[in-house]
Scaffold this motif. Structure first.
Motif, PDB file in Angstrom:
ATOM      1  N   GLN A  60       0.821  -1.212   0.000  1.00  0.00           N
ATOM      2  CA  GLN A  60       0.000   0.000   0.000  1.00  0.00           C
ATOM      3  C   GLN A  60       0.856   1.263   0.000  1.00  0.00           C
ATOM      4  OE1 GLN A  60      -3.224   0.402  -0.316  1.00  0.00           O
ATOM      5  NE2 GLN A  60      -3.196   2.613  -0.030  1.00  0.00           N
ATOM      6  N   ARG A  61       0.529   2.190  -0.864  1.00  0.00           N
ATOM      7  CA  ARG A  61       1.262   3.454  -0.929  1.00  0.00           C
ATOM      8  C   ARG A  61       0.996   4.295   0.318  1.00  0.00           C
ATOM      9  NH1 ARG A  61       0.357   7.064  -6.132  1.00  0.00           N
ATOM     10  NH2 ARG A  61       1.218   5.130  -7.024  1.00  0.00           N
ATOM     11  N   GLY A  62       2.036   4.923   0.802  1.00  0.00           N
ATOM     12  CA  GLY A  62       1.894   5.890   1.884  1.00  0.00           C
ATOM     13  C   GLY A  62       1.810   5.313   3.273  1.00  0.00           C
ATOM     14  N   GLN A  63       1.980   3.994   3.425  1.00  0.00           N
ATOM     15  CA  GLN A  63       1.878   3.424   4.761  1.00  0.00           C
ATOM     16  C   GLN A  63       3.124   3.736   5.580  1.00  0.00           C
ATOM     17  OE1 GLN A  63       2.252  -0.947   5.068  1.00  0.00           O
ATOM     18  NE2 GLN A  63       2.597  -0.960   2.855  1.00  0.00           N
ATOM     19  N   ASP A  64       2.943   3.767   6.876  1.00  0.00           N
ATOM     20  CA  ASP A  64       4.035   4.008   7.805  1.00  0.00           C
ATOM     21  C   ASP A  64       4.600   2.659   8.241  1.00  0.00           C
ATOM     22  OD1 ASP A  64       5.738   4.632   9.862  1.00  0.00           O
ATOM     23  OD2 ASP A  64       4.277   5.762  11.045  1.00  0.00           O
ATOM     24  N   PRO A  65       5.841   2.335   7.866  1.00  0.00           N
ATOM     25  CA  PRO A  65       6.402   1.036   8.238  1.00  0.00           C
ATOM     26  C   PRO A  65       6.358   0.772   9.737  1.00  0.00           C
ATOM     27  CG  PRO A  65       7.785   2.102   6.603  1.00  0.00           C
ATOM     28  CD  PRO A  65       6.765   3.130   7.038  1.00  0.00           C
ATOM     29  N   ALA A  66       6.414   1.845  10.533  1.00  0.00           N
ATOM     30  CA  ALA A  66       6.390   1.672  11.981  1.00  0.00           C
ATOM     31  C   ALA A  66       5.037   1.153  12.479  1.00  0.00           C
ATOM     32  CB  ALA A  66       6.712   2.997  12.670  1.00  0.00           C
ATOM     33  N   ARG A  67       3.994   1.285  11.620  1.00  0.00           N
ATOM     34  CA  ARG A  67       2.657   0.837  12.002  1.00  0.00           C
ATOM     35  C   ARG A  67       2.329  -0.534  11.416  1.00  0.00           C
ATOM     36  NH1 ARG A  67       0.009   2.931  15.957  1.00  0.00           N
ATOM     37  NH2 ARG A  67      -2.006   2.718  14.901  1.00  0.00           N
ATOM     38  N   SER A  68       3.279  -1.146  10.729  1.00  0.00           N
ATOM     39  CA  SER A  68       3.015  -2.419  10.067  1.00  0.00           C
ATOM     40  C   SER A  68       3.606  -3.572  10.873  1.00  0.00           C
ATOM     41  CB  SER A  68       3.621  -2.416   8.659  1.00  0.00           C
ATOM     42  OG  SER A  68       3.361  -3.637   8.007  1.00  0.00           O
ATOM     43  N   TYR A  69       2.947  -4.721  10.805  1.00  0.00           N
ATOM     44  CA  TYR A  69       3.435  -5.899  11.524  1.00  0.00           C
ATOM     45  C   TYR A  69       4.565  -6.593  10.783  1.00  0.00           C
ATOM     46  CZ  TYR A  69       0.651  -8.563   8.162  1.00  0.00           C
ATOM     47  OH  TYR A  69       0.134  -9.096   7.003  1.00  0.00           O
ATOM     48  N   THR A  70       4.769  -6.229   9.508  1.00  0.00           N
ATOM     49  CA  THR A  70       5.844  -6.803   8.712  1.00  0.00           C
ATOM     50  C   THR A  70       6.362  -5.714   7.783  1.00  0.00           C
ATOM     51  OG1 THR A  70       6.467  -8.696   7.313  1.00  0.00           O
ATOM     52  CG2 THR A  70       4.375  -7.620   6.818  1.00  0.00           C
ATOM     53  N   PRO A  71       7.629  -5.699   7.438  1.00  0.00           N
ATOM     54  CA  PRO A  71       8.129  -4.642   6.553  1.00  0.00           C
ATOM     55  C   PRO A  71       7.394  -4.641   5.220  1.00  0.00           C
ATOM     56  CG  PRO A  71       9.948  -5.834   7.571  1.00  0.00           C
ATOM     57  CD  PRO A  71       8.707  -6.605   7.899  1.00  0.00           C
ATOM     58  N   PRO A  72       7.002  -3.474   4.723  1.00  0.00           N
ATOM     59  CA  PRO A  72       6.368  -3.410   3.407  1.00  0.00           C
ATOM     60  C   PRO A  72       7.328  -3.913   2.321  1.00  0.00           C
ATOM     61  CG  PRO A  72       6.104  -1.335   4.603  1.00  0.00           C
ATOM     62  CD  PRO A  72       7.103  -2.150   5.363  1.00  0.00           C
ATOM     63  N   VAL A  73       6.752  -4.340   1.203  1.00  0.00           N
ATOM     64  CA  VAL A  73       7.572  -4.704   0.047  1.00  0.00           C
ATOM     65  C   VAL A  73       8.126  -3.416  -0.554  1.00  0.00           C
ATOM     66  CG1 VAL A  73       7.585  -5.788  -2.228  1.00  0.00           C
ATOM     67  CG2 VAL A  73       6.150  -6.737  -0.399  1.00  0.00           C
ATOM     68  N   ALA A  74       9.426  -3.343  -0.712  1.00  0.00           N
ATOM     69  CA  ALA A  74      10.050  -2.138  -1.260  1.00  0.00           C
ATOM     70  C   ALA A  74       9.924  -2.125  -2.785  1.00  0.00           C
ATOM     71  CB  ALA A  74      11.523  -2.078  -0.862  1.00  0.00           C
ATOM     72  N   VAL A  75       9.768  -0.938  -3.338  1.00  0.00           N
ATOM     73  CA  VAL A  75       9.724  -0.798  -4.791  1.00  0.00           C
ATOM     74  C   VAL A  75      11.013  -1.350  -5.389  1.00  0.00           C
ATOM     75  CG1 VAL A  75       9.709   0.884  -6.679  1.00  0.00           C
ATOM     76  CG2 VAL A  75       8.137   1.144  -4.758  1.00  0.00           C
ATOM     77  N   ASN A  76      10.874  -2.040  -6.519  1.00  0.00           N
ATOM     78  CA  ASN A  76      11.979  -2.664  -7.247  1.00  0.00           C
ATOM     79  C   ASN A  76      12.578  -3.871  -6.529  1.00  0.00           C
ATOM     80  OD1 ASN A  76      11.901  -0.990  -9.561  1.00  0.00           O
ATOM     81  ND2 ASN A  76      13.011   0.611  -8.444  1.00  0.00           N
ATOM     82  N   THR A  77      11.782  -4.481  -5.637  1.00  0.00           N
ATOM     83  CA  THR A  77      12.165  -5.760  -5.036  1.00  0.00           C
ATOM     84  C   THR A  77      11.066  -6.785  -5.353  1.00  0.00           C
ATOM     85  OG1 THR A  77      11.091  -5.368  -2.890  1.00  0.00           O
ATOM     86  CG2 THR A  77      13.372  -4.584  -3.160  1.00  0.00           C
ATOM     87  N   PRO A  78      11.379  -8.083  -5.271  1.00  0.00           N
ATOM     88  CA  PRO A  78      10.391  -9.108  -5.637  1.00  0.00           C
ATOM     89  C   PRO A  78       9.130  -9.017  -4.778  1.00  0.00           C
ATOM     90  CG  PRO A  78      12.590 -10.065  -5.545  1.00  0.00           C
ATOM     91  CD  PRO A  78      12.711  -8.680  -4.974  1.00  0.00           C
ATOM     92  N   MET A  79       7.987  -9.238  -5.421  1.00  0.00           N
ATOM     93  CA  MET A  79       6.722  -9.290  -4.706  1.00  0.00           C
ATOM     94  C   MET A  79       6.743 -10.481  -3.758  1.00  0.00           C
ATOM     95  SD  MET A  79       3.802  -8.068  -4.028  1.00  0.00           S
ATOM     96  CE  MET A  79       2.277  -8.644  -3.256  1.00  0.00           C
ATOM     97  N   ARG A  80       6.489 -10.207  -2.488  1.00  0.00           N
ATOM     98  CA  ARG A  80       6.591 -11.237  -1.459  1.00  0.00           C
ATOM     99  C   ARG A  80       5.401 -12.194  -1.525  1.00  0.00           C
ATOM    100  NH1 ARG A  80       6.297  -8.457   3.727  1.00  0.00           N
ATOM    101  NH2 ARG A  80       8.216  -7.482   3.009  1.00  0.00           N
ATOM    102  N   ALA A  81       5.689 -13.490  -1.391  1.00  0.00           N
ATOM    103  CA  ALA A  81       4.634 -14.501  -1.365  1.00  0.00           C
ATOM    104  C   ALA A  81       5.190 -15.793  -0.808  1.00  0.00           C
ATOM    105  CB  ALA A  81       4.071 -14.744  -2.767  1.00  0.00           C
ATOM    106  N   TYR A  82       4.321 -16.526  -0.127  1.00  0.00           N
ATOM    107  CA  TYR A  82       4.669 -17.877   0.294  1.00  0.00           C
ATOM    108  C   TYR A  82       4.380 -18.840  -0.852  1.00  0.00           C
ATOM    109  CZ  TYR A  82       4.323 -15.575   4.828  1.00  0.00           C
ATOM    110  OH  TYR A  82       4.473 -14.698   5.869  1.00  0.00           O
ATOM    111  N   GLY A  83       5.070 -19.961  -0.850  1.00  0.00           N
ATOM    112  CA  GLY A  83       4.817 -20.905  -1.920  1.00  0.00           C
ATOM    113  C   GLY A  83       5.325 -22.294  -1.599  1.00  0.00           C
ATOM    114  N   VAL A  84       4.897 -23.237  -2.430  1.00  0.00           N
ATOM    115  CA  VAL A  84       5.438 -24.592  -2.407  1.00  0.00           C
ATOM    116  C   VAL A  84       6.545 -24.651  -3.453  1.00  0.00           C
ATOM    117  CG1 VAL A  84       4.969 -27.040  -2.817  1.00  0.00           C
ATOM    118  CG2 VAL A  84       3.234 -25.601  -1.721  1.00  0.00           C
TER     119      VAL A  84
END
Length: 350
Positions: A60-84
């Protein structure tokens, strides 16, 4: 062994719906070089990806990382996902070639990870690898933790579950009815077909929020009021449910998918005073809280036993597995936000 991998990166943080094409696209496809394996590492080939509403919050754009339970995905880094994923090369004795694991592989065709970041899939009667992304993975743990620990549901309670045809909601219905033994389970879903399926899982009744008569149907289903509401959607349905809880009723606030893509048009609450007037308890939670507390091992044993006893259904109807070309991963992911899934939405890479 492959020397390169395709990846989807976060290109631009969205405010509302993800944009899948054009100069303002939310994601971009790249090819990158894989690093050489170090000691105790594995090269993984991703076979299935978990699609989770929480991923929307991570970008989400404009979120405060200090208010998130996990670090946001940074621009130009892989989209985070769990997988098999399957181990295809290894320097870790505990993870030989051919081992299937669950890991944070991101939207990546191949990934190099430390062995400690991988969880070996343990065969369970009646379970497929994809079930460890859903019913026997984070989804099932979220459902159990939210219903039993957070909302403290008991056999004496009536429970309403929104998003009841989704991954978490469908598990809440089954846990409430067949493990906790709640006296009445009421689902809310987005079509008559989905409602009938939710009832087949154990709900006493399921109401269609897209029906013109939804409010009247909800009032009828919750006559006498209810003790527990498991909220997956937020917004207008949460606002209505604040009026249908008994005094000292409990809300497990799991998600707010109705507002994730709404931007500044997100629905607010009109019935907030119900919380004060009826001494309601509304508690948000994240399943990682249960992980930190060391509870998930016990929860997994309970869910696994329930599967073996036939209390939890793991048939093909509890997940929507979509065969997907790597280039179309975002197109499958956005189905989460348009009701394009029944149960867990899984991307099967082809």
């Amino acid at each position: 062994m492959p020397q390169e991998t395709k990846q989807w990166l976060l290109a631009s943080e969205p405010v509302a719906d993800a944009i899948l094409s054009g100069p303002d696209s939310t994601f971009k496809l790249v090819t990158t070089t894989l690093p050489a394996l170090k000691d105790n590492q594995v090269l993984l080939h991703t076979t299935h990806l978990s699609n989770d509403p929480a991923q929307r919050g991570w970008i989400q754009r404009g979120q405060d990382p200090a208010r998130s339970y996990t670090p946001p995905v940074a621009v130009n880094t892989p989209m985070r996902a769990y997988g098999v994923a399957e181990v295809i090369e290894s320097t870790a004795a505990a993870l030989p070639t051919g081992t299937l694991v669950i890991a944070t592989v991101c939207w990546s065709e191949y990934a190099v990870l430390d062995a400690a970041e991988c969880r070996v899939l343990t065969p369970t009667d009646g379970a497929k690898p994809t079930h460890f992304l859903g019913a026997l993975g984070g989804t099932g743990l979220t459902a159990y933790y939210g219903l039993v620990d957070i909302a403290r549901a008991t056999a004496a309670d009536a429970v309403v579950v929104s998003g009841a045809a989704g991954a978490t909601g469908s598990m809440v219905v089954q846990i409430a009815k067949h493990i906790v033994g709640c006296k009445r389970v009421i689902g809310i879903a987005g079509s008559e077909e989905k409602c009938r399926w939710v009832e087949s899982l154990g709900a006493d009744v399921c109401v269609n929020y897209k029906a013109a008569s939804f409010k009247e149907d909800l009032w009828a289903a919750t006559e006498g009021f209810v003790e527990v509401y498991f909220d997956n959607v937020g917004g207008e349905i949460l606002d209505l449910m604040l009026q249908r809880l008994k005094r000292e009723g409990r809300v497990a606030a799991c998600g707010s998918i109705s507002n994730y893509n709404a931007g500044d048009k997100a629905a607010g609450l009109k019935n907030w005073f119900e919380i004060t007037r009826n001494r309601l308890e509304v508690k948000g939670f994240i399943v990682t809280d249960a992980v930190v507390a060391g509870k998930t091992g016990a929860f997994t044993k309970i869910l696994t036993a329930a599967v073996k006893e036939g209390k939890i259904k793991l048939g093909p109807e509890v997940e929507t597995v979509i065969p997907t070309k790597f280039e179309d991963i975002p197109k499958t992911w956005v189905k989460l936000f348009s009701g394009g899934n029944q149960g867990k939405l899984v991307t099967q890479l082809i």
